[in-house]
Design a protein around this motif. Structure first.
Motif, PDB file in Angstrom:
ATOM      1  N   ILE A 122       0.525  14.251  -2.336  1.00  0.00           N
ATOM      2  CA  ILE A 122      -0.628  13.242  -2.022  1.00  0.00           C
ATOM      3  C   ILE A 122      -1.843  13.871  -1.794  1.00  0.00           C
ATOM      4  CG2 ILE A 122      -1.373  11.755  -0.583  1.00  0.00           C
ATOM      5  CD1 ILE A 122       1.648  10.428  -0.304  1.00  0.00           C
ATOM      6  N   ALA A 123      -2.044  15.042  -1.083  1.00  0.00           N
ATOM      7  CA  ALA A 123      -3.077  15.990  -0.736  1.00  0.00           C
ATOM      8  C   ALA A 123      -3.598  16.418  -2.157  1.00  0.00           C
ATOM      9  CB  ALA A 123      -2.997  17.039   0.379  1.00  0.00           C
ATOM     10  N   ASN A 124      -2.560  17.026  -3.107  1.00  0.00           N
ATOM     11  CA  ASN A 124      -3.378  17.537  -4.252  1.00  0.00           C
ATOM     12  C   ASN A 124      -3.758  16.384  -5.248  1.00  0.00           C
ATOM     13  OD1 ASN A 124      -3.218  20.311  -3.948  1.00  0.00           O
ATOM     14  ND2 ASN A 124      -1.183  20.305  -3.660  1.00  0.00           N
ATOM     15  N   LEU A 125      -2.989  15.330  -5.061  1.00  0.00           N
ATOM     16  CA  LEU A 125      -3.375  14.141  -5.956  1.00  0.00           C
ATOM     17  C   LEU A 125      -4.896  13.638  -5.736  1.00  0.00           C
ATOM     18  CD1 LEU A 125      -0.181  12.338  -6.215  1.00  0.00           C
ATOM     19  CD2 LEU A 125      -1.503  13.479  -8.224  1.00  0.00           C
ATOM     20  N   GLN A 126      -5.116  13.516  -4.522  1.00  0.00           N
ATOM     21  CA  GLN A 126      -6.425  13.316  -3.791  1.00  0.00           C
ATOM     22  C   GLN A 126      -7.483  14.267  -4.245  1.00  0.00           C
ATOM     23  OE1 GLN A 126      -5.494  13.111   0.345  1.00  0.00           O
ATOM     24  NE2 GLN A 126      -5.265  10.846   0.363  1.00  0.00           N
ATOM     25  N   ARG A 127      -7.112  15.418  -4.330  1.00  0.00           N
ATOM     26  CA  ARG A 127      -7.961  16.421  -4.967  1.00  0.00           C
ATOM     27  C   ARG A 127      -8.054  16.092  -6.460  1.00  0.00           C
ATOM     28  NH1 ARG A 127      -7.320  22.953  -3.615  1.00  0.00           N
ATOM     29  NH2 ARG A 127      -9.073  23.486  -4.865  1.00  0.00           N
ATOM     30  N   ALA A 128      -7.031  15.865  -7.271  1.00  0.00           N
ATOM     31  CA  ALA A 128      -7.281  15.719  -8.572  1.00  0.00           C
ATOM     32  C   ALA A 128      -8.030  14.336  -8.905  1.00  0.00           C
ATOM     33  CB  ALA A 128      -5.665  15.326  -9.184  1.00  0.00           C
ATOM     34  N   GLU A 129      -8.018  13.397  -7.907  1.00  0.00           N
ATOM     35  CA  GLU A 129      -8.945  12.236  -8.237  1.00  0.00           C
ATOM     36  C   GLU A 129     -10.182  12.614  -7.794  1.00  0.00           C
ATOM     37  OE1 GLU A 129      -9.421   7.703  -6.564  1.00  0.00           O
ATOM     38  OE2 GLU A 129      -7.895   9.076  -5.640  1.00  0.00           O
ATOM     39  N   GLN A 130     -10.460  13.527  -7.174  1.00  0.00           N
ATOM     40  CA  GLN A 130     -12.070  14.022  -7.097  1.00  0.00           C
ATOM     41  C   GLN A 130     -12.664  14.793  -8.389  1.00  0.00           C
ATOM     42  OE1 GLN A 130     -11.809  16.303  -3.327  1.00  0.00           O
ATOM     43  NE2 GLN A 130     -11.436  14.448  -1.807  1.00  0.00           N
ATOM     44  N   ILE A 131     -11.672  15.516  -8.750  1.00  0.00           N
ATOM     45  CA  ILE A 131     -12.238  16.250  -9.802  1.00  0.00           C
ATOM     46  C   ILE A 131     -12.287  15.351 -10.953  1.00  0.00           C
ATOM     47  CG2 ILE A 131     -11.549  18.027 -11.561  1.00  0.00           C
ATOM     48  CD1 ILE A 131      -9.680  19.078  -9.354  1.00  0.00           C
ATOM     49  N   ASP A 132     -11.565  14.375 -11.120  1.00  0.00           N
ATOM     50  CA  ASP A 132     -11.690  13.309 -12.262  1.00  0.00           C
ATOM     51  C   ASP A 132     -10.792  12.092 -12.157  1.00  0.00           C
ATOM     52  OD1 ASP A 132     -11.838  12.028 -14.702  1.00  0.00           O
ATOM     53  OD2 ASP A 132     -11.310  13.667 -16.101  1.00  0.00           O
ATOM     54  N   ALA A 133     -11.627  11.187 -11.534  1.00  0.00           N
ATOM     55  CA  ALA A 133     -11.264   9.801 -11.070  1.00  0.00           C
ATOM     56  C   ALA A 133     -10.700   8.849 -12.344  1.00  0.00           C
ATOM     57  CB  ALA A 133     -12.202   9.263 -10.384  1.00  0.00           C
ATOM     58  N   GLN A 134     -10.988   9.454 -13.532  1.00  0.00           N
ATOM     59  CA  GLN A 134     -10.603   8.444 -14.791  1.00  0.00           C
ATOM     60  C   GLN A 134      -9.268   8.672 -15.298  1.00  0.00           C
ATOM     61  OE1 GLN A 134     -12.417   5.972 -15.355  1.00  0.00           O
ATOM     62  NE2 GLN A 134     -13.517   6.463 -13.448  1.00  0.00           N
ATOM     63  N   GLN A 135      -8.607   9.837 -14.649  1.00  0.00           N
ATOM     64  CA  GLN A 135      -7.218  10.120 -15.340  1.00  0.00           C
ATOM     65  C   GLN A 135      -6.180   9.408 -14.579  1.00  0.00           C
ATOM     66  OE1 GLN A 135      -6.651  12.079 -17.653  1.00  0.00           O
ATOM     67  NE2 GLN A 135      -8.284  13.626 -17.937  1.00  0.00           N
ATOM     68  N   TYR A 136      -5.510   8.550 -15.393  1.00  0.00           N
ATOM     69  CA  TYR A 136      -4.522   7.441 -14.552  1.00  0.00           C
ATOM     70  C   TYR A 136      -3.172   7.948 -14.277  1.00  0.00           C
ATOM     71  CZ  TYR A 136      -1.584   7.141 -18.814  1.00  0.00           C
ATOM     72  OH  TYR A 136      -0.758   7.495 -19.942  1.00  0.00           O
ATOM     73  N   TYR A 137      -3.067   9.131 -14.833  1.00  0.00           N
ATOM     74  CA  TYR A 137      -1.873   9.994 -14.343  1.00  0.00           C
ATOM     75  C   TYR A 137      -1.718  10.167 -12.859  1.00  0.00           C
ATOM     76  CZ  TYR A 137      -1.346  10.997 -19.393  1.00  0.00           C
ATOM     77  OH  TYR A 137      -1.193  10.638 -20.642  1.00  0.00           O
ATOM     78  N   THR A 138      -3.179  10.444 -12.266  1.00  0.00           N
ATOM     79  CA  THR A 138      -2.911  10.543 -11.006  1.00  0.00           C
ATOM     80  C   THR A 138      -2.509   9.422 -10.118  1.00  0.00           C
ATOM     81  OG1 THR A 138      -5.075  11.803 -11.221  1.00  0.00           O
ATOM     82  CG2 THR A 138      -4.657  11.094  -9.027  1.00  0.00           C
ATOM     83  N   TYR A 139      -2.969   8.231 -10.425  1.00  0.00           N
ATOM     84  CA  TYR A 139      -2.550   7.066  -9.688  1.00  0.00           C
ATOM     85  C   TYR A 139      -1.129   6.612 -10.014  1.00  0.00           C
ATOM     86  CZ  TYR A 139      -7.438   7.096  -9.855  1.00  0.00           C
ATOM     87  OH  TYR A 139      -8.919   7.500  -9.692  1.00  0.00           O
ATOM     88  N   THR A 140      -0.391   7.079 -11.306  1.00  0.00           N
ATOM     89  CA  THR A 140       1.069   7.037 -11.564  1.00  0.00           C
ATOM     90  C   THR A 140       1.762   7.784 -10.551  1.00  0.00           C
ATOM     91  OG1 THR A 140       1.048   8.500 -13.305  1.00  0.00           O
ATOM     92  CG2 THR A 140       0.591   6.210 -13.877  1.00  0.00           C
ATOM     93  N   GLU A 141       1.233   8.930 -10.387  1.00  0.00           N
ATOM     94  CA  GLU A 141       2.131   9.801  -9.406  1.00  0.00           C
ATOM     95  C   GLU A 141       1.935   9.422  -7.903  1.00  0.00           C
ATOM     96  OE1 GLU A 141       4.015  13.012  -9.538  1.00  0.00           O
ATOM     97  OE2 GLU A 141       4.417  12.135 -11.527  1.00  0.00           O
ATOM     98  N   ARG A 142       0.751   9.144  -7.591  1.00  0.00           N
ATOM     99  CA  ARG A 142       0.588   8.612  -6.113  1.00  0.00           C
ATOM    100  C   ARG A 142       1.350   7.348  -5.842  1.00  0.00           C
ATOM    101  NH1 ARG A 142      -3.128   8.765  -2.062  1.00  0.00           N
ATOM    102  NH2 ARG A 142      -2.038   7.583  -0.461  1.00  0.00           N
ATOM    103  N   ALA A 143       1.475   6.470  -7.072  1.00  0.00           N
ATOM    104  CA  ALA A 143       2.406   5.321  -6.587  1.00  0.00           C
ATOM    105  C   ALA A 143       3.951   5.651  -6.463  1.00  0.00           C
ATOM    106  CB  ALA A 143       2.337   4.516  -8.075  1.00  0.00           C
ATOM    107  N   LYS A 144       4.267   6.738  -7.315  1.00  0.00           N
ATOM    108  CA  LYS A 144       5.679   7.213  -7.246  1.00  0.00           C
ATOM    109  C   LYS A 144       5.828   7.739  -5.670  1.00  0.00           C
ATOM    110  CE  LYS A 144       6.421   8.351 -12.106  1.00  0.00           C
ATOM    111  NZ  LYS A 144       6.506   9.293 -13.175  1.00  0.00           N
ATOM    112  N   CYS A 145       4.768   8.506  -5.291  1.00  0.00           N
ATOM    113  CA  CYS A 145       5.116   9.185  -3.963  1.00  0.00           C
ATOM    114  C   CYS A 145       5.243   7.944  -2.944  1.00  0.00           C
ATOM    115  CB  CYS A 145       3.883   9.853  -3.596  1.00  0.00           C
ATOM    116  SG  CYS A 145       3.757  11.494  -4.437  1.00  0.00           S
ATOM    117  N   ASP A 146       4.140   6.970  -2.959  1.00  0.00           N
ATOM    118  CA  ASP A 146       4.244   5.583  -1.919  1.00  0.00           C
ATOM    119  C   ASP A 146       5.631   5.157  -2.055  1.00  0.00           C
ATOM    120  OD1 ASP A 146       1.798   6.387  -1.027  1.00  0.00           O
ATOM    121  OD2 ASP A 146       0.764   5.352  -2.503  1.00  0.00           O
ATOM    122  N   LEU A 147       6.140   4.975  -3.371  1.00  0.00           N
ATOM    123  CA  LEU A 147       7.502   3.992  -3.395  1.00  0.00           C
ATOM    124  C   LEU A 147       8.639   4.962  -3.007  1.00  0.00           C
ATOM    125  CD1 LEU A 147       6.993   2.676  -7.069  1.00  0.00           C
ATOM    126  CD2 LEU A 147       6.895   1.489  -5.085  1.00  0.00           C
TER     127      LEU A 147
END
Length: 448
Positions: free
Chosen positions: A145-170
């Motif tokens: 999750i920490a690195n996905l937050q970093r990825a989002e800061q780099i490029d917030a338009q990449q939807y893969y970030t949010y799919t991985e984060r959703a998997k973590c939350d599930l």
């Protein structure tokens, strides 16, 4: 199957080749005098992440998913040889080495490589994303999750970030947080990935009717890959709630769909799933036929292992042995070593050579850092009469229902509910009345 999103441009590209330029602008980049084409070669489950810089001379969709696993391996080897003897930039080097490690299930090496890449290139989206993916696959969701937050800061338009984060939350059973991430995926126009995650979320929160509606919609998607995955997930849903015949019908529809479009990897996944369900229904002959057809369609280690496991449990040991032998052509790959240990253990278990079987399974458990159902251990200890250890691993499975839903073909359909039922039987035999009642109530709620 290449992902639909383009590679992000590097923020600090001085001295780099043209890594990261979008597909609309170029299909290749150069490493010295060698042309390299970007490919996705996810060995077992294509299309889950953005493209990683890939091996030389590869053309078209992923070779490691379409019964060309050996050919793809040769391309990876060529890329690694190039990295060893050429003056590549460090960015090129870590993307090649990290991509190969991910594709061959060497998750520790992948994590180490992408972490080093992120230290060198703090604004590289791929380094942050794939580091997080490797960590999530190993069960380290906090770091992911920490690195996905970093990825989002780099490029917030990449939807893969949010799919991985959703998997973590599930995985963490943080269902409101997961839903927020799914909504982000949908807001970026990625309906297929959003529907797959939404169906998983609905199932895990007890909305089986809603999950079915979402998956029915997914099977009609204009995105053929998304529709194909929809059939597989629909079969998993039906199997989990005790509707095995409906699950079989969903898979047959999916097989017809994939046959018409000529996608052997997707087709093999469905035939493996169908073989598993037919075996559960007592149809050994048709189950064997489906497993053998899957082996004909695809030779990747993960699929060979899964089809071979079914054959071993059907006591079709000559067939299982042949599948095991096929894995030898991938000697040296982490994914093949793990698959071989699993399949050897299943064959030895079927031959009643219990100490040797348990030795293989325990070795596999030590080597395989992927977070997945330890059903092979639960089953082996149950078969060999070690009910205490079997119960321990069945409990682990029951406590982690999300694992079946992170990837469409990650587990055999209905495996979670089957393990729940077997766990309840063990606990009843052990006189654990309160636990038995709790498990039986959970199972009845599942199949109501």
């Amino acid at each position: 199957m290449t992902a639909s999103v383009c590679l992000p441009k590097p923020h600090d590209s001085a001295g780099d080749s043209q890594i990261g330029i979008p597909p609309a602008q170029a299909d290749t980049f150069s490493l010295g005098n060698v042309t390299v084409v970007r490919v996705r070669s996810a060995c077992a489950r294509p299309g889950w992440g953005p493209e990683v810089t890939g091996p030389p001379s590869a053309r078209g969709p992923s070779r490691m998913t379409q019964r060309r696993h050996q050919e793809a391996l040769e391309h990876w080897k060529a890329a690694l040889n190039l990295a060893n003897r050429s003056r590549l930039t460090e960015r090129e080097d870590f993307r090649i080495r990290g991509g190969f490690a991910l594709d061959t299930a060497d998750l520790r090496q992948a994590e180490t490589t992408f972490a080093a890449g992120l230290r060198l290139y703090p604004y590289d989206y791929l380094a942050a994303f794939y580091l997080a993916a490797a960590q999530r696959m190993q069960g380290n969701t906090a770091a992911a999750i920490a690195n996905l937050q970093r990825a989002e800061q780099i490029d917030a338009q990449q939807y893969y970030t949010y799919t991985e984060r959703a998997k973590c939350d599930l995985l963490l059973k943080k269902y409101p947080e997961a839903r927020a991430q799914i909504d982000k995926v949908r807001s970026l126009g990625e309906t297929g990935p959003a529907d797959r995650l939404q169906a998983a979320w609905q199932y895990l929160t007890g909305d089986f009717v809603g999950a079915r509606q979402t998956l029915d919609r997914l099977t009609t998607s204009t995105d053929a890959d998304a529709a194909s995955r929809g059939y597989l997930m629909l079969a998993s849903l039906d199997a989990e709630i005790g509707r095995l015949q409906d699950a079989v019908l969903a898979l047959r529809r999916g097989i017809e769909f994939d046959s018409n479009r000529g996608e052997p990897a997707f087709l093999a996944d469905k035939r493996i799933a169908l073989a598993w369900l037919l075996a559960r229904l007592g149809e050994a002959g048709p189950a064997r036929a489906e497993a053998l057809e899957a082996l004909r369609l695809d030779d990747s280690p993960e699929r060979v292992m899964r089809a071979g496991t079914i054959l071993a449990r059907l006591h079709r040991l000559e067939d299982a042995e042949a599948a095991s032998q096929a894995l030898h052509s991938f000697a040296g790959l982490q994914s093949a070593e793990l698959a071989s240990l699993r399949l050897e253990g299943e064959i030895l278990l079927a031959r009643h050579r219990y100490p040797e079987a348990l030795q293989r399974f325990e070795q596999l458990s030590r080597l395989d850092v992927r977070e997945s159902f330890p059903e092979y251990l639960a089953n082996a200890y149950s078969v060999t009469g070690d009910t205490e250890r079997a119960a321990f691993y069945f409990q682990e499975i029951v406590d982690s229902p999300a694992l079946e839903w992170l990837e469409a073909a990650a587990e055999f359909p209905g495996l979670w509910a089957e393990c729940l039922q077997r766990f309840a039987t063990l606990e009843a035999a052990a006189g654990q009345q309160d636990q038995t009642r709790r498990l039986q109530a959970l199972y009845q709620n599942q199949i109501k």
